[in-house]
Design a protein around this motif. Structure first.
Motif, mmCIF file in Angstrom:
data_model
loop_
_atom_site.group_PDB
_atom_site.id
_atom_site.type_symbol
_atom_site.label_atom_id
_atom_site.label_comp_id
_atom_site.label_asym_id
_atom_site.label_seq_id
_atom_site.Cartn_x
_atom_site.Cartn_y
_atom_site.Cartn_z
ATOM 1 N N UNK A 407 7.959 19.328 15.375
ATOM 2 C CA UNK A 407 8.087 20.787 15.342
ATOM 3 C C UNK A 407 8.266 21.346 16.750
ATOM 4 N N UNK A 408 7.462 20.869 17.669
ATOM 5 C CA UNK A 408 7.513 21.415 19.030
ATOM 6 C C UNK A 408 8.812 21.039 19.733
ATOM 7 N N UNK A 409 9.272 19.816 19.518
ATOM 8 C CA UNK A 409 10.498 19.372 20.184
ATOM 9 C C UNK A 409 11.722 20.122 19.685
ATOM 10 N N UNK A 410 11.613 20.764 18.545
ATOM 11 C CA UNK A 410 12.773 21.475 17.992
ATOM 12 C C UNK A 410 13.176 22.682 18.839
ATOM 13 N N UNK A 462 19.020 15.681 15.726
ATOM 14 C CA UNK A 462 20.229 15.980 14.977
ATOM 15 C C UNK A 462 20.171 17.437 14.515
ATOM 16 N N UNK A 463 21.342 18.021 14.316
ATOM 17 C CA UNK A 463 21.393 19.446 13.964
ATOM 18 C C UNK A 463 20.541 19.770 12.744
ATOM 19 N N UNK A 468 15.665 22.078 10.417
ATOM 20 C CA UNK A 468 14.530 21.865 9.519
ATOM 21 C C UNK A 468 13.211 22.004 10.283
ATOM 22 N N UNK A 469 13.121 21.362 11.447
ATOM 23 C CA UNK A 469 11.881 21.386 12.218
ATOM 24 C C UNK A 469 11.579 22.786 12.739
ATOM 25 N N UNK A 470 12.622 23.544 13.087
ATOM 26 C CA UNK A 470 12.403 24.921 13.529
ATOM 27 C C UNK A 470 11.812 25.772 12.407
ATOM 28 N N UNK A 471 12.269 25.552 11.172
ATOM 29 C CA UNK A 471 11.677 26.270 10.043
ATOM 30 C C UNK A 471 10.203 25.922 9.910
ATOM 31 N N UNK A 472 9.896 24.642 10.062
ATOM 32 C CA UNK A 472 8.499 24.221 9.987
ATOM 33 C C UNK A 472 7.677 24.840 11.127
ATOM 34 N N UNK A 473 8.283 24.987 12.306
ATOM 35 C CA UNK A 473 7.584 25.611 13.425
ATOM 36 C C UNK A 473 7.272 27.070 13.103
ATOM 37 N N UNK A 474 8.259 27.755 12.492
ATOM 38 C CA UNK A 474 8.033 29.145 12.083
ATOM 39 C C UNK A 474 6.906 29.223 11.060
ATOM 40 N N UNK A 475 6.934 28.316 10.065
ATOM 41 C CA UNK A 475 5.915 28.329 9.017
ATOM 42 C C UNK A 475 4.524 28.097 9.589
ATOM 43 N N UNK A 476 4.446 27.324 10.662
ATOM 44 C CA UNK A 476 3.134 27.023 11.246
ATOM 45 C C UNK A 476 2.603 28.157 12.123
#
Length: 954
Positions: A407-410, A462-463, A468-476
């Motif tokens: 998540x953070x690396x995104x 990968x794009x 996907x990981x950015x969405x998870x970062x937002x959710x967190x």
């Protein structure tokens, strides 16, 4: 004859032997791996590891030995070795069999398990394909393309017939994976130049042109970036691969249409999730990999004929060393591929967990999760839901710390290294080693991609994984915190970078810090949009100014600096830095327009208020350059007086030299050649290359080269043509050795080319234009492109080619429209003379009157005598008496300025007129007196003409 390699002679022989493990041949001394005689693209570290393994076939080679071979002078993390071993395995894939060469021995190291023979080469290798250097410009493929042979062949045929082809399909379908071998095959077949542009790091459409220019090795300086870029592509035979266009699709479509319409030898291969809908586009929709249909029983051998199953097994073998598909596993593997609908990325992600779950459990868990996803959003293609499901599933199978790290690396837009990852996440994980291990694990599980081409490993998401990981970062709820930390990391790195500009060469500095550009753009985009983050945005903008300056991204600097100033800068020191950067940017982006001087005036007002001496000098210098571009010589001298008053109070002896040169150049243009020569000689006698790269120094040309160039012009005017040629050659040498492209371009256009035209060496002038054209291919700049057109047309008409008249007329008009005035009178004179040859005397006279007006205003007084002479030439056919008076006036004006060469030209015209009138004695007496004052350069054009006229009297 080949023989098995013995341990005792392996090291000594490695430098002269080749190792054969069919179908590969490896020559360590040349760092060359061949697959059926075709070179394989691999990094030097991976090849060093391969050398250690093949020199000891069948042995277990420890990780320590491998790292000592690949990194002999460095201590590196074991993660680096794993990354390179993985790359080596993927590169050596024959007939769908990976891991058939390098096996893992758990806890001990690696073993080369394929039969190896070695031999001393007695005959030289066949020459590498001519396209090898072009192939090396492409990124190394993550793996060999699986199941796409017919697709690649079809695309190759289409690309041979159509100039613009886009490969379209959903995320994870393998568009980039297919584009690479298509590009490879096309350049091998056509011997064409290649350029690969990865667009995925871009956060805004306005950066598309800059990204393409950077990949081409160009620097776009002008306000109209597309026009400048396309202008450099007109004559190039090029395949341009634009990868991942979907998020900047409108800007890409506009650029592609311009290229297709105006660069006839350029072909474009694009990848996108949707068509660009641009003119001439051929859309090739990429379909999923084939997999077995539901139905009866199938054996492992039968299943492996389907590319989806083959791909799954290849990737499973990476996570579960030695895995081979069995008849028992086949139903579960076929079910996995069917559930994933043949989407390559989804298949690869699923295969990474074979080591933990096995085929049957994997199929069961995957099946249940996809049933749940069928109740997702309506209107979304099923394959999109399938890919999302595979990402959900892969994400859930990560450990908690790995999910947090992903998540953070995104937040990284481009590539990042372990230092950056540690700075961003280390505080949360409390242990640097945990970050390093986490990154290694994410690479192993295909959630991160490792780039091995540089000397150190860099990573990227990968794009689809990043989104996907950015969405998870937002959710967190962690987005703001880690965006802030991401920005602060890059701000601090750029502050550090400014301190290293004195100790690093420009090339080394850019290599170290230039890669932060995409992340700087992303961080600024977030900070300017987020609430209560304007102070962060301003601090990063200030820190990024040296980056934009070094990369010549002045238009981008201009845009961000304006946004920062609009936020209301609390620190006057920061405001001063921002306004100084704005002044420099607007000068080069817009040219000498009123807003440019207004920008510098604002810098000067603030610098005066803060009593910042360096910024006062920068502002005065910028205003002086602006007025010099506009031809306002008196204004330059007025600003120079104040500059010098301040400069004596600053303990930087390199700073005043830039204004000293502007003063000397102004004196030269105002016709004071003796004064200009004295000033220039003093500058050169006391010149010391700047050791401290102040803000002013970074904006300047190479001062030695520019001073020598002006001195060459003065020497020619004073009657020293040979010294002028020698001096301009020294100017070119200084510019070239500086490695500063604008300095070379300036030296050619304002010194070397004019001198070669003056002395009549048209071949040398054309060689200089060719060199300038090469620089313009790398530094797209509309104004300089126009200037090149003007100079090219000048040399053509000088050779008597009047067909270049239209090109010269248009270029001169464009220079005038841009407000660019240096040497404008000379350009007008060449145009007027050509118009006269074509019978358009009145138009030519109008131009010469305008040129004389420029001289009277003090802008071009240095060539006033020549303008008077040319006016006489134009009038001679109708009024010889007036022409003679103009020639005599020209001789008088040139004499007053100390311009012996102009005197000679006017005397030549007068003597020629008198000879035609049958009373040449007076004209020749005057000519003989002027000719006799020359001591050199008798093989140059004007002196040759004078000698011929004098000989006619005998």
């Amino acid at each position: 004859m080949p023989d098995n390699m013995n341990n005792s002679d392996q090291t000594a022989a490695s430098a002269e032997r080749e190792f054969i493990f069919e179908p590969y041949r490896f020559i360590p001394a040349q760092q060359l791996l061949l697959y059926h005689d075709a070179p394989v693209r691999l990094g030097s570290r991976a090849l060093d590891i391969l050398a250690e393994l093949v020199e000891r076939p069948g042995e277990v080679v420890s990780k320590h030995d491998l790292m000592a071979r690949a990194w002999p002078k460095s201590v590196v993390e074991e993660n680096n070795l794993k990354v390179h071993i993985s790359a080596l395995r993927r590169a050596m894939c024959d007939g769908g069999r990976e891991n058939r060469y390098v096996a893992t021995v758990t806890g001990r190291g690696y073993r080369f398990v394929a039969p190896v023979t070695s031999q001393v080469r007695e005959t030289p290798l066949e020459p590498l394909p001519a396209t090898w250097e072009q192939l090396r410009k492409l990124p190394a493929p993550a793996s060999r393309t699986t199941g796409r042979t017919e697709t690649i062949a079809a695309l190759l045929r289409i690309l041979e017939q159509r100039r613009f082809v886009s490969i379209v399909g959903p995320g994870g379908i393998g568009k980039s994976t297919v584009a690479l071998p298509v590009a490879e095959a096309f350049i091998a077949h056509t011997d064409i130049e290649i350029c690969f542009v990865e667009l995925s790091p871009l956060s805004d459409e306005k950066f598309v042109v800059g990204a393409v220019a950077a990949a081409l090795g160009l620097t776009v300086h002008s306000g109209d970036g597309i026009q400048s870029l396309v202008a450099t592509l007109r004559e190039r035979r090029l395949l341009l691969v634009l990868d991942s266009c979907e998020h900047v699709i409108d800007a890409v479509a506009v650029l592609v249409e311009q290229i297709i319409n105006r660069a006839p030898e350029v072909r474009i291969l694009a990848t996108s999730r949707e068509p660009l809908r641009a003119a001439s586009e051929y859309v090739y929709r990429l379909t999923p990999l084939a997999y077995p249909a539901a139905g009866g029983p199938i054996t492992a051998a039968q299943a492996l004929t389907f590319p989806a199953v083959l791909l799954f097994c290849l990737r499973a073998a990476e996570s579960l060393d030695g895995y081979e598909l069995t008849d028992a596993d086949t139903p579960a593997v076929v079910e996995i591929c069917r559930r994933l609908e043949g989407i390559p990325l989804a298949i690869e992600l699923a295969a990474t967990r074979m080591d933990a779950l096995g085929a049957a459990e994997l199929a069961a868990r995957l099946g249940g999760r996809f049933e749940l996803l069928k109740r997702g959003r309506r209107g979304v293609l099923e394959r999109h839901r399938t890919l999302s499901a595979s990402l959900d599933w892969s994400y859930d199978l990560l450990q908690d710390s790995e999910r947090a790290l992903l998540r953070k690396l995104s937040v990284f837009s481009g590539k990042f290294d372990l230092d950056a990852a540690t700075a961003l996440c280390g505080e949360e994980l409390a242990d640097t080693a945990l970050v390093v291990d986490g990154v290694a694990n994410l690479v192993d599980k295909s959630m991160l991609v490792a780039d091995l081409r540089a000397s150190s490993v860099h990573y990227r998401l990968l794009d689809t994984t990043k989104a996907y990981a950015l969405e998870k970062l937002d959710e967190s709820g962690e987005t703001g915190r880690f965006r802030r930390r991401h920005l602060e990391f890059h701000r601090d790195r750029l502050v550090q970078s400014a301190q290293e500009q004195d100790s690093l060469s420009d090339a080394d500095w850019i290599a170290r810090y230039g890669r932060y550009l995409d992340d700087v753009r992303s961080a600024l985009g977030w900070a300017f949009a987020a609430e209560d983050s304007s102070a962060l945005a301003i601090s990063l903008t200030v820190a990024a100014i040296p980056l934009w300056t070094q990369l010549s991204l002045l238009e981008e600097c201009y845009q961000f600096v304006e946004r920062a100033l609009a936020c209301g800068v609390a620190s006057r020191s920061d405001e001063l830095k921002l306004r100084a950067a704005l002044g420099a940017a607007v000068l080069y982006v817009n040219g000498p327009v009123p807003s440019t001087e207004a920008a510098w005036t604002a810098v000067l007002d603030l610098a005066d208020a803060l009593d910042d001496k360096e910024c006062q000098l920068i502002a005065l210098w910028g205003m002086a350059v602006c007025r010099a571009y506009a031809g306002e010589v008196p204004g330059v001298l007025q600003l120079a007086a104040r500059f010098q008053d301040i400069a004596v109070t600053v303990d930087r002896h390199t700073v005043p030299s830039s204004m000293d040169r502007l003063i000397a150049t102004a004196r030269h243009y105002s016709g004071e050649q003796a004064v200009a020569r004295t000033l220039l000689q003093e500058i050169l006698d006391h010149y010391v290359a700047p050791a401290h790269k102040s803000r002013l120094v970074r904006m300047q040309l190479n001062q030695r080269s520019a001073s020598l160039g002006t001195l060459a012009n003065v020497l020619w005017l004073q009657g020293y043509p040979q010294q002028a040629v020698e001096t301009v050659e020294a100017a070119m040498e200084a510019a070239r050795s500086s490695g500063h492209a604008p300095s070379v371009m300036y030296a050619i256009a304002n010194a070397a080319f004019p001198i070669m035209i003056h002395v009549g060496d048209h071949a040398a002038a054309e060689r200089l234009l060719a060199e300038l054209a090469d620089y313009l291919k790398q530094h797209a700049f509309t104004l300089w492109d126009t200037l090149w057109n003007c100079l090219q047309a000048t040399v053509q008409v000088q050779r008597g080619d009047t067909s270049a008249l239209f090109a010269l007329e248009r270029a001169v008009a464009q220079l005038q429209d841009a407000g660019y005035r240096p040497r404008m009178a000379c350009h007008l004179a060449k145009l007027a003379m050509t118009l006269n040859v074509q019978g358009r005397q009145d138009t030519g006279l109008t131009l010469i009157e305008y040129a004389l007006a420029l001289c009277d205003m003090g802008q071009e007084r240095w060539c006033q005598a020549e303008m008077l002479r040319i006016k006489g030439v134009l009038l001679e056919a109708g009024d010889q008496q007036l022409a003679e008076a103009l020639y005599r006036q020209a001789i008088e004006v040139a004499g007053a300025q100390g311009a012996l060469s102009w005197q000679l030209r006017a005397a030549n015209s007068l003597a020629s007129l008198k000879l035609r009138q049958g009373c040449g004695e007076e004209g020749q007496r005057l000519l003989r007196g002027i000719y006799g004052r020359f001591e050199e350069g008798f093989d140059t054009a004007d002196l040759i003409e004078a000698r011929s006229l004098l000989d006619q009297a005998g």
